[in-house]
Design an enzyme around this catalytic site. Structure first.
Site, PDB file in Angstrom:
ATOM      1  N   HIS A 266       5.965  -6.919   4.031  1.00 16.93           N
ATOM      2  CA  HIS A 266       4.990  -7.935   3.674  1.00 16.93           C
ATOM      3  C   HIS A 266       4.364  -7.605   2.341  1.00 16.93           C
ATOM      4  CE1 HIS A 266       2.750  -4.786   5.820  1.00 16.93           C
ATOM      5  NE2 HIS A 266       1.725  -5.103   5.058  1.00 16.93           N
TER       6      HIS A 266
ATOM      7  N   CYS B  77      -5.380  -1.619   5.264  1.00 21.38           N
ATOM      8  CA  CYS B  77      -4.110  -1.236   4.632  1.00 21.38           C
ATOM      9  C   CYS B  77      -4.067  -1.852   3.245  1.00 21.38           C
ATOM     10  CB  CYS B  77      -2.917  -1.675   5.484  1.00 21.38           C
ATOM     11  SG  CYS B  77      -2.679  -3.464   5.581  1.00 21.38           S
TER      12      CYS B  77
END
Length: 728
Positions: A65, A247
């Site tokens: 991603h 993240c």
């Protein structure tokens, strides 16, 4: 706004063998649907995200991603691999691959929905339904959370399950609507938009699987996976933990870690309150909740925002993947610390270049990151000051440095005055080079408190003629001093003045003392010796240095080694001489070779490259001519074993020839646009042409040795379409 995933974005027979090929295959579906505008640029963004941390998760899941300017709207693509693809998960290859694409600056609502998918990936019922689905339309509906118009019977579920290795589960369960929440429990707020409390379960959880992840986000009540932690009996006051998860992109791992911690908390009889600091922003935990907490868990790969809120409590600080894979262990660890009365150190935000660091990073890795911080902040000063000085020399000649101050003498109609103005502005900008380098090396190590002693140490390095090397040492020294001071336990009453008074005062005094009286003079002597050595480089020694610099410039195409070589060359421009000007010329010439070679190769033998690579080749002409080595990255990402060695060979040839020809350069950037400022310009261009020819010939030869593929593959094999070598 289109649906996040459609049947066209689902591949139930993904045949890719590597994670790069899988990402390309799914990204091509996004591009075909008009959701990705530049396939190669998008793949480069995915590769950059993957380089930060593997995206494989336990349970056979891969979630590549990224956020990218080449994505038009939030999009999901899903692939199911029979053989499995290695995404770096501890338990082996992944058979369920989700490619999550978010546009740069994507809206918070859609990012919240994407985060809900990440949470549902922790649910075995959901992943089992995906493994048993037999049609793309049904799979897309499951992921969106839609109810299919008609329940499709799984004609041959056994075959699909056998391929994926999953236990067969009735697909009808995944399509059932969620039952209403238990009336005895109040509805919880949306966990993807604000902090979530997960109380210790007091009754058997509802076994009904949650709705699909694209349904309206709601807390999952699925039974948690059995944990290694033993559930504790119900007590009036349970142990309470507050946690932060984050993240680098804030799309997937952030929310998966939150889900894992919450489920582990349920299993262990612990209250867990999670603040997800994701792409859609974050809502702070209630200060009273933090004050009442018994322990803290940080599962993060970027800086925890407002970390000082959690100071003084038992703390476990790990990477975000540990929050996903070892949630029960983290809860047990923080409980053990609390039982032993351990408290966290005084709050100090993670240093900028340590924010994404893995807990296992060694000192050499961290040192490289600190140095790269300084170099990255220094480069804009180099470009501005260096190009202004170069333009001044072009307009007024090399005697412009003798001109009087333009503040005292300036004639509007004389080009010499304008040249002097450019030179003096550039010199001022260039004068910041060493202090900025030192200041931001210290910043990379110790965050903002490192800036003052770093800048002071860098300025002292200039004062004592320690130059670029002195600035580098001063930055490391300042960062180390500040980090040492921050380890000292300070009474709470003094903590408020530490970052603005005490740390700058003490650290500046220590760094100044060491630079002036202890290590400054030896460094200055070493700097002078290095400068004299460069000035005297001739013959074989100069050629060997040119080869080495050329190899470094072309090895990682704008990465750390490339930046080290560039910083070495730029450092010599602070006090230029014949040797340092030769080094600058060799570095820029070698850095131009990789993109120029790829552009030439796609022109000469286009059939060896994919259509997308041929399009990138057109842009690579301009990038290479402008000394932007990164223009070769799309080619290297698709075929590193052939492209990188070819680029290095050409760069080495160019660096050697530039040094042998005695070419010099006063500008730190500009490519062919500063050729008039180059000593021996025709020989310089010849060196670039020779290196480009060598790289082009090698990459064509190496690509020609592999299995040939048609120029414009239509139903061609997957690896020919993706451009990823079969053997790679």
């Amino acid at each position: 706004m289109s649906e996040l995933i459609t049947a066209e974005l689902v591949d139930l027979d993904l045949s890719a063998e590597t994670k790069e090929a899988a990402a390309r295959s799914l990204a091509e579906r996004m591009a075909a649907s008009g959701r990705v505008t530049d396939l190669e640029g998008f793949l480069a963004d995915i590769a950059a995200r993957e380089a930060q941390m593997p995206t494989g998760l336990d349970g056979g899941i891969g979630i590549p991603h990224c956020r990218s300017e080449h994505v038009t709207e939030p999009t999901l693509a899903f692939g199911r691999s029979a053989a499995g693809i290695d995404f770096g998960a501890p338990d082996g290859p992944a058979d369920l691959i989700f490619l999550i694409a978010a546009p740069a600056g994507g809206d918070a609502d859609h990012l919240s929905i994407l985060s809900t998918l990440a949470r549902h990936l922790m649910d075995e019922t959901f992943t089992g339904a995906l493994r048993s689905a037999t049609a793309p339309e049904r799979t897309a509906a499951l992921i969106r959370g839609d109810e299919p118009e008609a329940a499709e019977p799984d004609a041959e579920p056994g075959a699909v399950v056998a391929e994926s290795g999953a236990e067969p589960e009735p697909s009808a369960r995944a399509a059932e609507p969620a039952e209403p929440a238990e009336p005895a429990e109040p509805a919880e707020p949306d966990r993807d938009a604000q902090p979530v409390a997960v109380p210790r379960p007091t009754a058997a959880p509802d076994p009904t699987p949650p709705p699909g992840p694209m349904a309206e986000p709601a807390p999952s009540t699925a039974t948690p996976t059995p944990s290694t932690a033993t559930p504790t009996p119900s007590t009036p006051t349970s142990f309470r933990i507050v946690a932060i998860t984050s993240c680098p992109t804030g799309i997937a791992h952030t929310y998966m870690a939150a889900e894992s911690l919450e489920k582990a908390g349920q299993a262990a009889g612990v209250e867990v309150f999670v603040e997800t600091q994701g792409s859609a922003g974050f809502q702070r935990l209630d200060p009273q909740l933090i004050a009442d907490a018994d322990g803290v868990i940080f599962a993060h790969d970027v800086e925890v925002r407002e970390k000082e809120r959690f100071a003084g409590k038992p703390t476990v600080d790990v990477g975000v993947k540990a929050g996903i894979n070892r949630a029960a262990e983290l809860i047990a660890e923080v409980r053990q610390k609390a039982a032993h009365g351990e408290t966290g150190a005084p709050a100090r935000a993670a240093a900028p270049m340590d924010k994404g660091a893995d807990m296992g990073d060694n000192f050499a890795t961290r040192l490289r990151k600190w140095l790269m911080t300084g170099v990255s902040y220094m480069v804009p000063f180099v470009a501005a000051g260096g190009l202004l000085i170069a333009l001044a020399f072009a307009i007024g000649g090399y005697t412009v440095n003798k001109a009087p101050s333009v503040a005292e003498h300036f004639l509007w109609t004389e080009s010499a005055s304008w040249a002097a103005l450019l030179f003096q502005i550039g010199s001022v900008a260039f004068g910041f080079l060493v202090p900025v380098l030192a200041g931001f090396i210290a910043y990379g190590m110790a965050d903002r408190p490192g800036l003052v002693p770093g800048f002071v140490g860098g300025a002292i390095a200039l004062t004592i003629n320690a130059g670029f090397l002195g600035g580098l040492i001063a930055g490391l020294l300042a960062g180390a001093v500040v980090m040492a001071i921050q380890r000292v336990r300070i009474p709470p009453v003094l903590r408020g003045i530490m970052p603005v008074v005490v740390i700058p005062l003490i650290s500046s005094a220590i760094v100044g003392f060491l630079m002036f009286l202890v290590i400054g003079k030896p460094i200055a002597a070493l700097q002078k010796g290095l400068t004299d050595w460069l000035s005297g480089l001739t013959g074989a020694n100069a050629i060997i240095l040119g080869v080495l610099l050329g190899l470094m410039m072309c090895f990682d195409l704008g990465g750390p080694l490339n930046k080290v070589a560039y910083a070495f060359a730029v450092g010599g421009l602070a006090n230029p001489n014949e040797g340092s000007l030769k080094v600058m010329a060799a570095v820029m010439a070698a850095g131009m070779v990789p993109p120029l070679a790829m552009a030439l190769a796609t022109t000469v033998r286009g059939r060896l490259f994919t259509k997308a690579e041929r399009e990138n080749g057109k842009a690579a002409w301009v990038l290479g001519a402008s000394f932007i080595t990164e223009g070769a990255i799309p080619f290297a990402a698709a075929d590193p074993l052939r492209v990188i060695p070819s680029a290095m060979a050409g760069g080495a040839v160019t660096g050697a020839l530039s040094m042998a020809f005695g070419c010099t350069l006063r500008a730190p950037h500009g490519g062919i646009f500063v050729v008039p400022l180059i000593g021996q310009p025709f020989l310089y261009l010849l060196a670039i042409a020779a290196g480009t020819g060598v790289s082009t010939a090698l990459v064509i030869l190496l690509k020609g040795l592999r299995k040939p593929s048609p120029a414009d593959p239509a139903p061609a094999p997957a690896d020919a379409e993706t451009g990823v070598p079969v053997a790679a």
